[in-house]
Write a protein that holds these residues in place. Sequence first.
Motif, PDB file in Angstrom:
ATOM      1  N   MET A  69     -20.998  23.107  -4.533  1.00 30.21           N
ATOM      2  CA  MET A  69     -20.690  21.733  -4.161  1.00 30.21           C
ATOM      3  C   MET A  69     -20.024  20.948  -5.290  1.00 30.21           C
ATOM      4  O   MET A  69     -19.396  19.918  -5.051  1.00 30.21           O
ATOM      5  N   TYR A  70     -20.179  21.431  -6.507  1.00 29.86           N
ATOM      6  CA  TYR A  70     -19.572  20.752  -7.659  1.00 29.86           C
ATOM      7  C   TYR A  70     -18.191  21.297  -8.011  1.00 29.86           C
ATOM      8  O   TYR A  70     -17.518  20.739  -8.893  1.00 29.86           O
ATOM      9  N   ALA A  71     -17.769  22.380  -7.378  1.00 29.31           N
ATOM     10  CA  ALA A  71     -16.495  23.006  -7.720  1.00 29.31           C
ATOM     11  C   ALA A  71     -15.341  22.033  -7.515  1.00 29.31           C
ATOM     12  O   ALA A  71     -15.233  21.397  -6.467  1.00 29.31           O
ATOM     13  N   GLU A  72     -14.500  21.906  -8.522  1.00 29.49           N
ATOM     14  CA  GLU A  72     -13.362  20.984  -8.579  1.00 29.49           C
ATOM     15  C   GLU A  72     -13.787  19.542  -8.800  1.00 29.49           C
ATOM     16  O   GLU A  72     -12.957  18.636  -8.735  1.00 29.49           O
ATOM     17  N   GLY A  73     -15.078  19.319  -9.066  1.00 29.32           N
ATOM     18  CA  GLY A  73     -15.505  18.016  -9.545  1.00 29.32           C
ATOM     19  C   GLY A  73     -15.114  17.847 -11.004  1.00 29.32           C
ATOM     20  O   GLY A  73     -14.588  18.768 -11.640  1.00 29.32           O
ATOM     21  N   THR A  74     -15.378  16.682 -11.561  1.00 32.83           N
ATOM     22  CA  THR A  74     -14.942  16.403 -12.929  1.00 32.83           C
ATOM     23  C   THR A  74     -16.011  15.626 -13.691  1.00 32.83           C
ATOM     24  O   THR A  74     -16.959  15.103 -13.108  1.00 32.83           O
ATOM     25  N   PHE A  75     -15.791  15.560 -14.998  1.00 32.16           N
ATOM     26  CA  PHE A  75     -16.549  14.616 -15.827  1.00 32.16           C
ATOM     27  C   PHE A  75     -15.742  13.339 -15.915  1.00 32.16           C
ATOM     28  O   PHE A  75     -14.525  13.350 -16.083  1.00 32.16           O
ATOM     29  N   ILE A  76     -16.430  12.209 -15.765  1.00 26.80           N
ATOM     30  CA  ILE A  76     -15.727  10.945 -15.559  1.00 26.80           C
ATOM     31  C   ILE A  76     -16.017   9.892 -16.610  1.00 26.80           C
ATOM     32  O   ILE A  76     -15.272   8.925 -16.741  1.00 26.80           O
ATOM     33  N   ASP A  89     -13.526  12.616  -8.718  1.00 32.32           N
ATOM     34  CA  ASP A  89     -12.297  12.810  -9.487  1.00 32.32           C
ATOM     35  C   ASP A  89     -11.557  11.478  -9.544  1.00 32.32           C
ATOM     36  O   ASP A  89     -10.944  11.043  -8.568  1.00 32.32           O
ATOM     37  N   LEU A  90     -11.624  10.806 -10.689  1.00 23.51           N
ATOM     38  CA  LEU A  90     -10.992   9.500 -10.845  1.00 23.51           C
ATOM     39  C   LEU A  90      -9.490   9.580 -11.052  1.00 23.51           C
ATOM     40  O   LEU A  90      -8.798   8.564 -10.954  1.00 23.51           O
ATOM     41  N   HIS A  91      -8.974  10.779 -11.331  1.00 26.20           N
ATOM     42  CA  HIS A  91      -7.547  10.927 -11.625  1.00 26.20           C
ATOM     43  C   HIS A  91      -6.757  11.528 -10.462  1.00 26.20           C
ATOM     44  O   HIS A  91      -5.538  11.646 -10.533  1.00 26.20           O
ATOM     45  N   ASN A  92      -7.445  11.920  -9.390  1.00 25.45           N
ATOM     46  CA  ASN A  92      -6.760  12.548  -8.250  1.00 25.45           C
ATOM     47  C   ASN A  92      -7.468  12.097  -6.976  1.00 25.45           C
ATOM     48  O   ASN A  92      -8.519  12.627  -6.614  1.00 25.45           O
ATOM     49  N   ASN A  93      -6.891  11.111  -6.305  1.00 24.66           N
ATOM     50  CA  ASN A  93      -7.532  10.515  -5.141  1.00 24.66           C
ATOM     51  C   ASN A  93      -7.695  11.517  -4.002  1.00 24.66           C
ATOM     52  O   ASN A  93      -8.719  11.514  -3.299  1.00 24.66           O
ATOM     53  N   GLU A  94      -6.715  12.384  -3.806  1.00 24.42           N
ATOM     54  CA  GLU A  94      -6.814  13.369  -2.727  1.00 24.42           C
ATOM     55  C   GLU A  94      -7.986  14.319  -2.963  1.00 24.42           C
ATOM     56  O   GLU A  94      -8.777  14.599  -2.047  1.00 24.42           O
ATOM     57  N   ASN A  95      -8.120  14.808  -4.192  1.00 27.79           N
ATOM     58  CA  ASN A  95      -9.244  15.694  -4.512  1.00 27.79           C
ATOM     59  C   ASN A  95     -10.562  14.939  -4.399  1.00 27.79           C
ATOM     60  O   ASN A  95     -11.567  15.486  -3.918  1.00 27.79           O
ATOM     61  N   ASN A  96     -10.572  13.684  -4.814  1.00 26.14           N
ATOM     62  CA  ASN A  96     -11.799  12.893  -4.734  1.00 26.14           C
ATOM     63  C   ASN A  96     -12.262  12.752  -3.284  1.00 26.14           C
ATOM     64  O   ASN A  96     -13.462  12.834  -2.986  1.00 26.14           O
ATOM     65  N   GLN A  97     -11.332  12.552  -2.360  1.00 24.59           N
ATOM     66  CA  GLN A  97     -11.681  12.435  -0.951  1.00 24.59           C
ATOM     67  C   GLN A  97     -12.215  13.751  -0.406  1.00 24.59           C
ATOM     68  O   GLN A  97     -13.162  13.765   0.404  1.00 24.59           O
ATOM     69  N   ILE A  98     -11.641  14.869  -0.834  1.00 22.58           N
ATOM     70  CA  ILE A  98     -12.130  16.181  -0.407  1.00 22.58           C
ATOM     71  C   ILE A  98     -13.558  16.392  -0.880  1.00 22.58           C
ATOM     72  O   ILE A  98     -14.435  16.828  -0.126  1.00 22.58           O
ATOM     73  N   GLU A 186     -12.074   7.209 -23.811  1.00 21.25           N
ATOM     74  CA  GLU A 186     -11.205   6.152 -24.311  1.00 21.25           C
ATOM     75  C   GLU A 186     -11.696   4.825 -23.754  1.00 21.25           C
ATOM     76  O   GLU A 186     -12.381   4.778 -22.738  1.00 21.25           O
ATOM     77  N   GLY A 187     -11.380   3.755 -24.441  1.00 18.41           N
ATOM     78  CA  GLY A 187     -11.721   2.426 -23.959  1.00 18.41           C
ATOM     79  C   GLY A 187     -13.202   2.240 -23.715  1.00 18.41           C
ATOM     80  O   GLY A 187     -14.043   2.470 -24.586  1.00 18.41           O
ATOM     81  N   GLU A 188     -13.544   1.865 -22.477  1.00 15.98           N
ATOM     82  CA  GLU A 188     -14.921   1.557 -22.115  1.00 15.98           C
ATOM     83  C   GLU A 188     -15.751   2.802 -21.815  1.00 15.98           C
ATOM     84  O   GLU A 188     -16.901   2.693 -21.418  1.00 15.98           O
ATOM     85  N   GLY A 189     -15.151   3.961 -21.966  1.00 15.86           N
ATOM     86  CA  GLY A 189     -15.922   5.182 -21.771  1.00 15.86           C
ATOM     87  C   GLY A 189     -15.336   6.172 -20.787  1.00 15.86           C
ATOM     88  O   GLY A 189     -15.798   7.308 -20.702  1.00 15.86           O
ATOM     89  N   GLU A 190     -14.331   5.753 -20.007  1.00 16.23           N
ATOM     90  CA  GLU A 190     -13.704   6.703 -19.095  1.00 16.23           C
ATOM     91  C   GLU A 190     -12.994   7.789 -19.897  1.00 16.23           C
ATOM     92  O   GLU A 190     -12.456   7.527 -20.980  1.00 16.23           O
ATOM     93  N   LEU A 191     -12.989   9.004 -19.345  1.00 14.39           N
ATOM     94  CA  LEU A 191     -12.304  10.091 -20.025  1.00 14.39           C
ATOM     95  C   LEU A 191     -10.800   9.917 -19.873  1.00 14.39           C
ATOM     96  O   LEU A 191     -10.310   9.546 -18.800  1.00 14.39           O
TER      97      LEU A 191
END
Length: 207
Positions: A69-76, A89-98, A186-191
């Motif tokens: 269930m975590y496959a293709e998830g990310t650290f954010i 996935d904060l950098h890929n909206n299509e993957n995040n929806q999947i 970077e910044g406030e903590g987002e990768l």
Amino acid sequence: KITKSMKDKITFRSRQAVLDEFGPGPHYVRLIFAFPSFPVNESILLELAPLDIMPHTIHTFLRMIKERMYAEGTFILSRDHIVVGGPVDLHNNENNQILEQRMIRQGYFPDGALLFMEYTPDYPHVQHSVGFNQAGGPVFYFNMKDNTELHAPHNGEGGGNKEGDPCFAKIVEGFDVAKRIAQLREGEGELETSVYIKDTQVVNIAA
């Protein structure tokens, strides 16, 4: 609100399910990562908490790992005390929806993967331990320092009581990998870029 009787039933059935499918433990999970611009995948090995102290949490995490269930998830997110990852996935909206739809279909979104917060002071949030977020997963975090008091039950703002976050595993291999992920903030903590969870495995380690 879930009753004690319901918790007892969930606990009993979760423990039995783990024994039937994964054995008595100790249980180990390997997370395999892909870093940007790096050709070789890296991994972290987790040893899960003893089954008897939090069977519902252990069962839930092992099922999500086995079902990938975590496959293709990310650290954010990376902050001084934690590194946060999961089926997002904060950098890929299509993957995040999947990822989101997959979790919804299996009942892990939107109100947390756990049916109740199975916190125990017998397995505290020490450095290099792993906990579920305040929603009860599936998002999880690595404790990069001792967060025992921070993530334990306490009185919240406005006088309400905050349940402790379930701490359910510890890193036993790959400390350097967790540190590399933390350093990408970077910044406030987002990768600044995505570190992908390419695969997850329940692994057997001979005694």
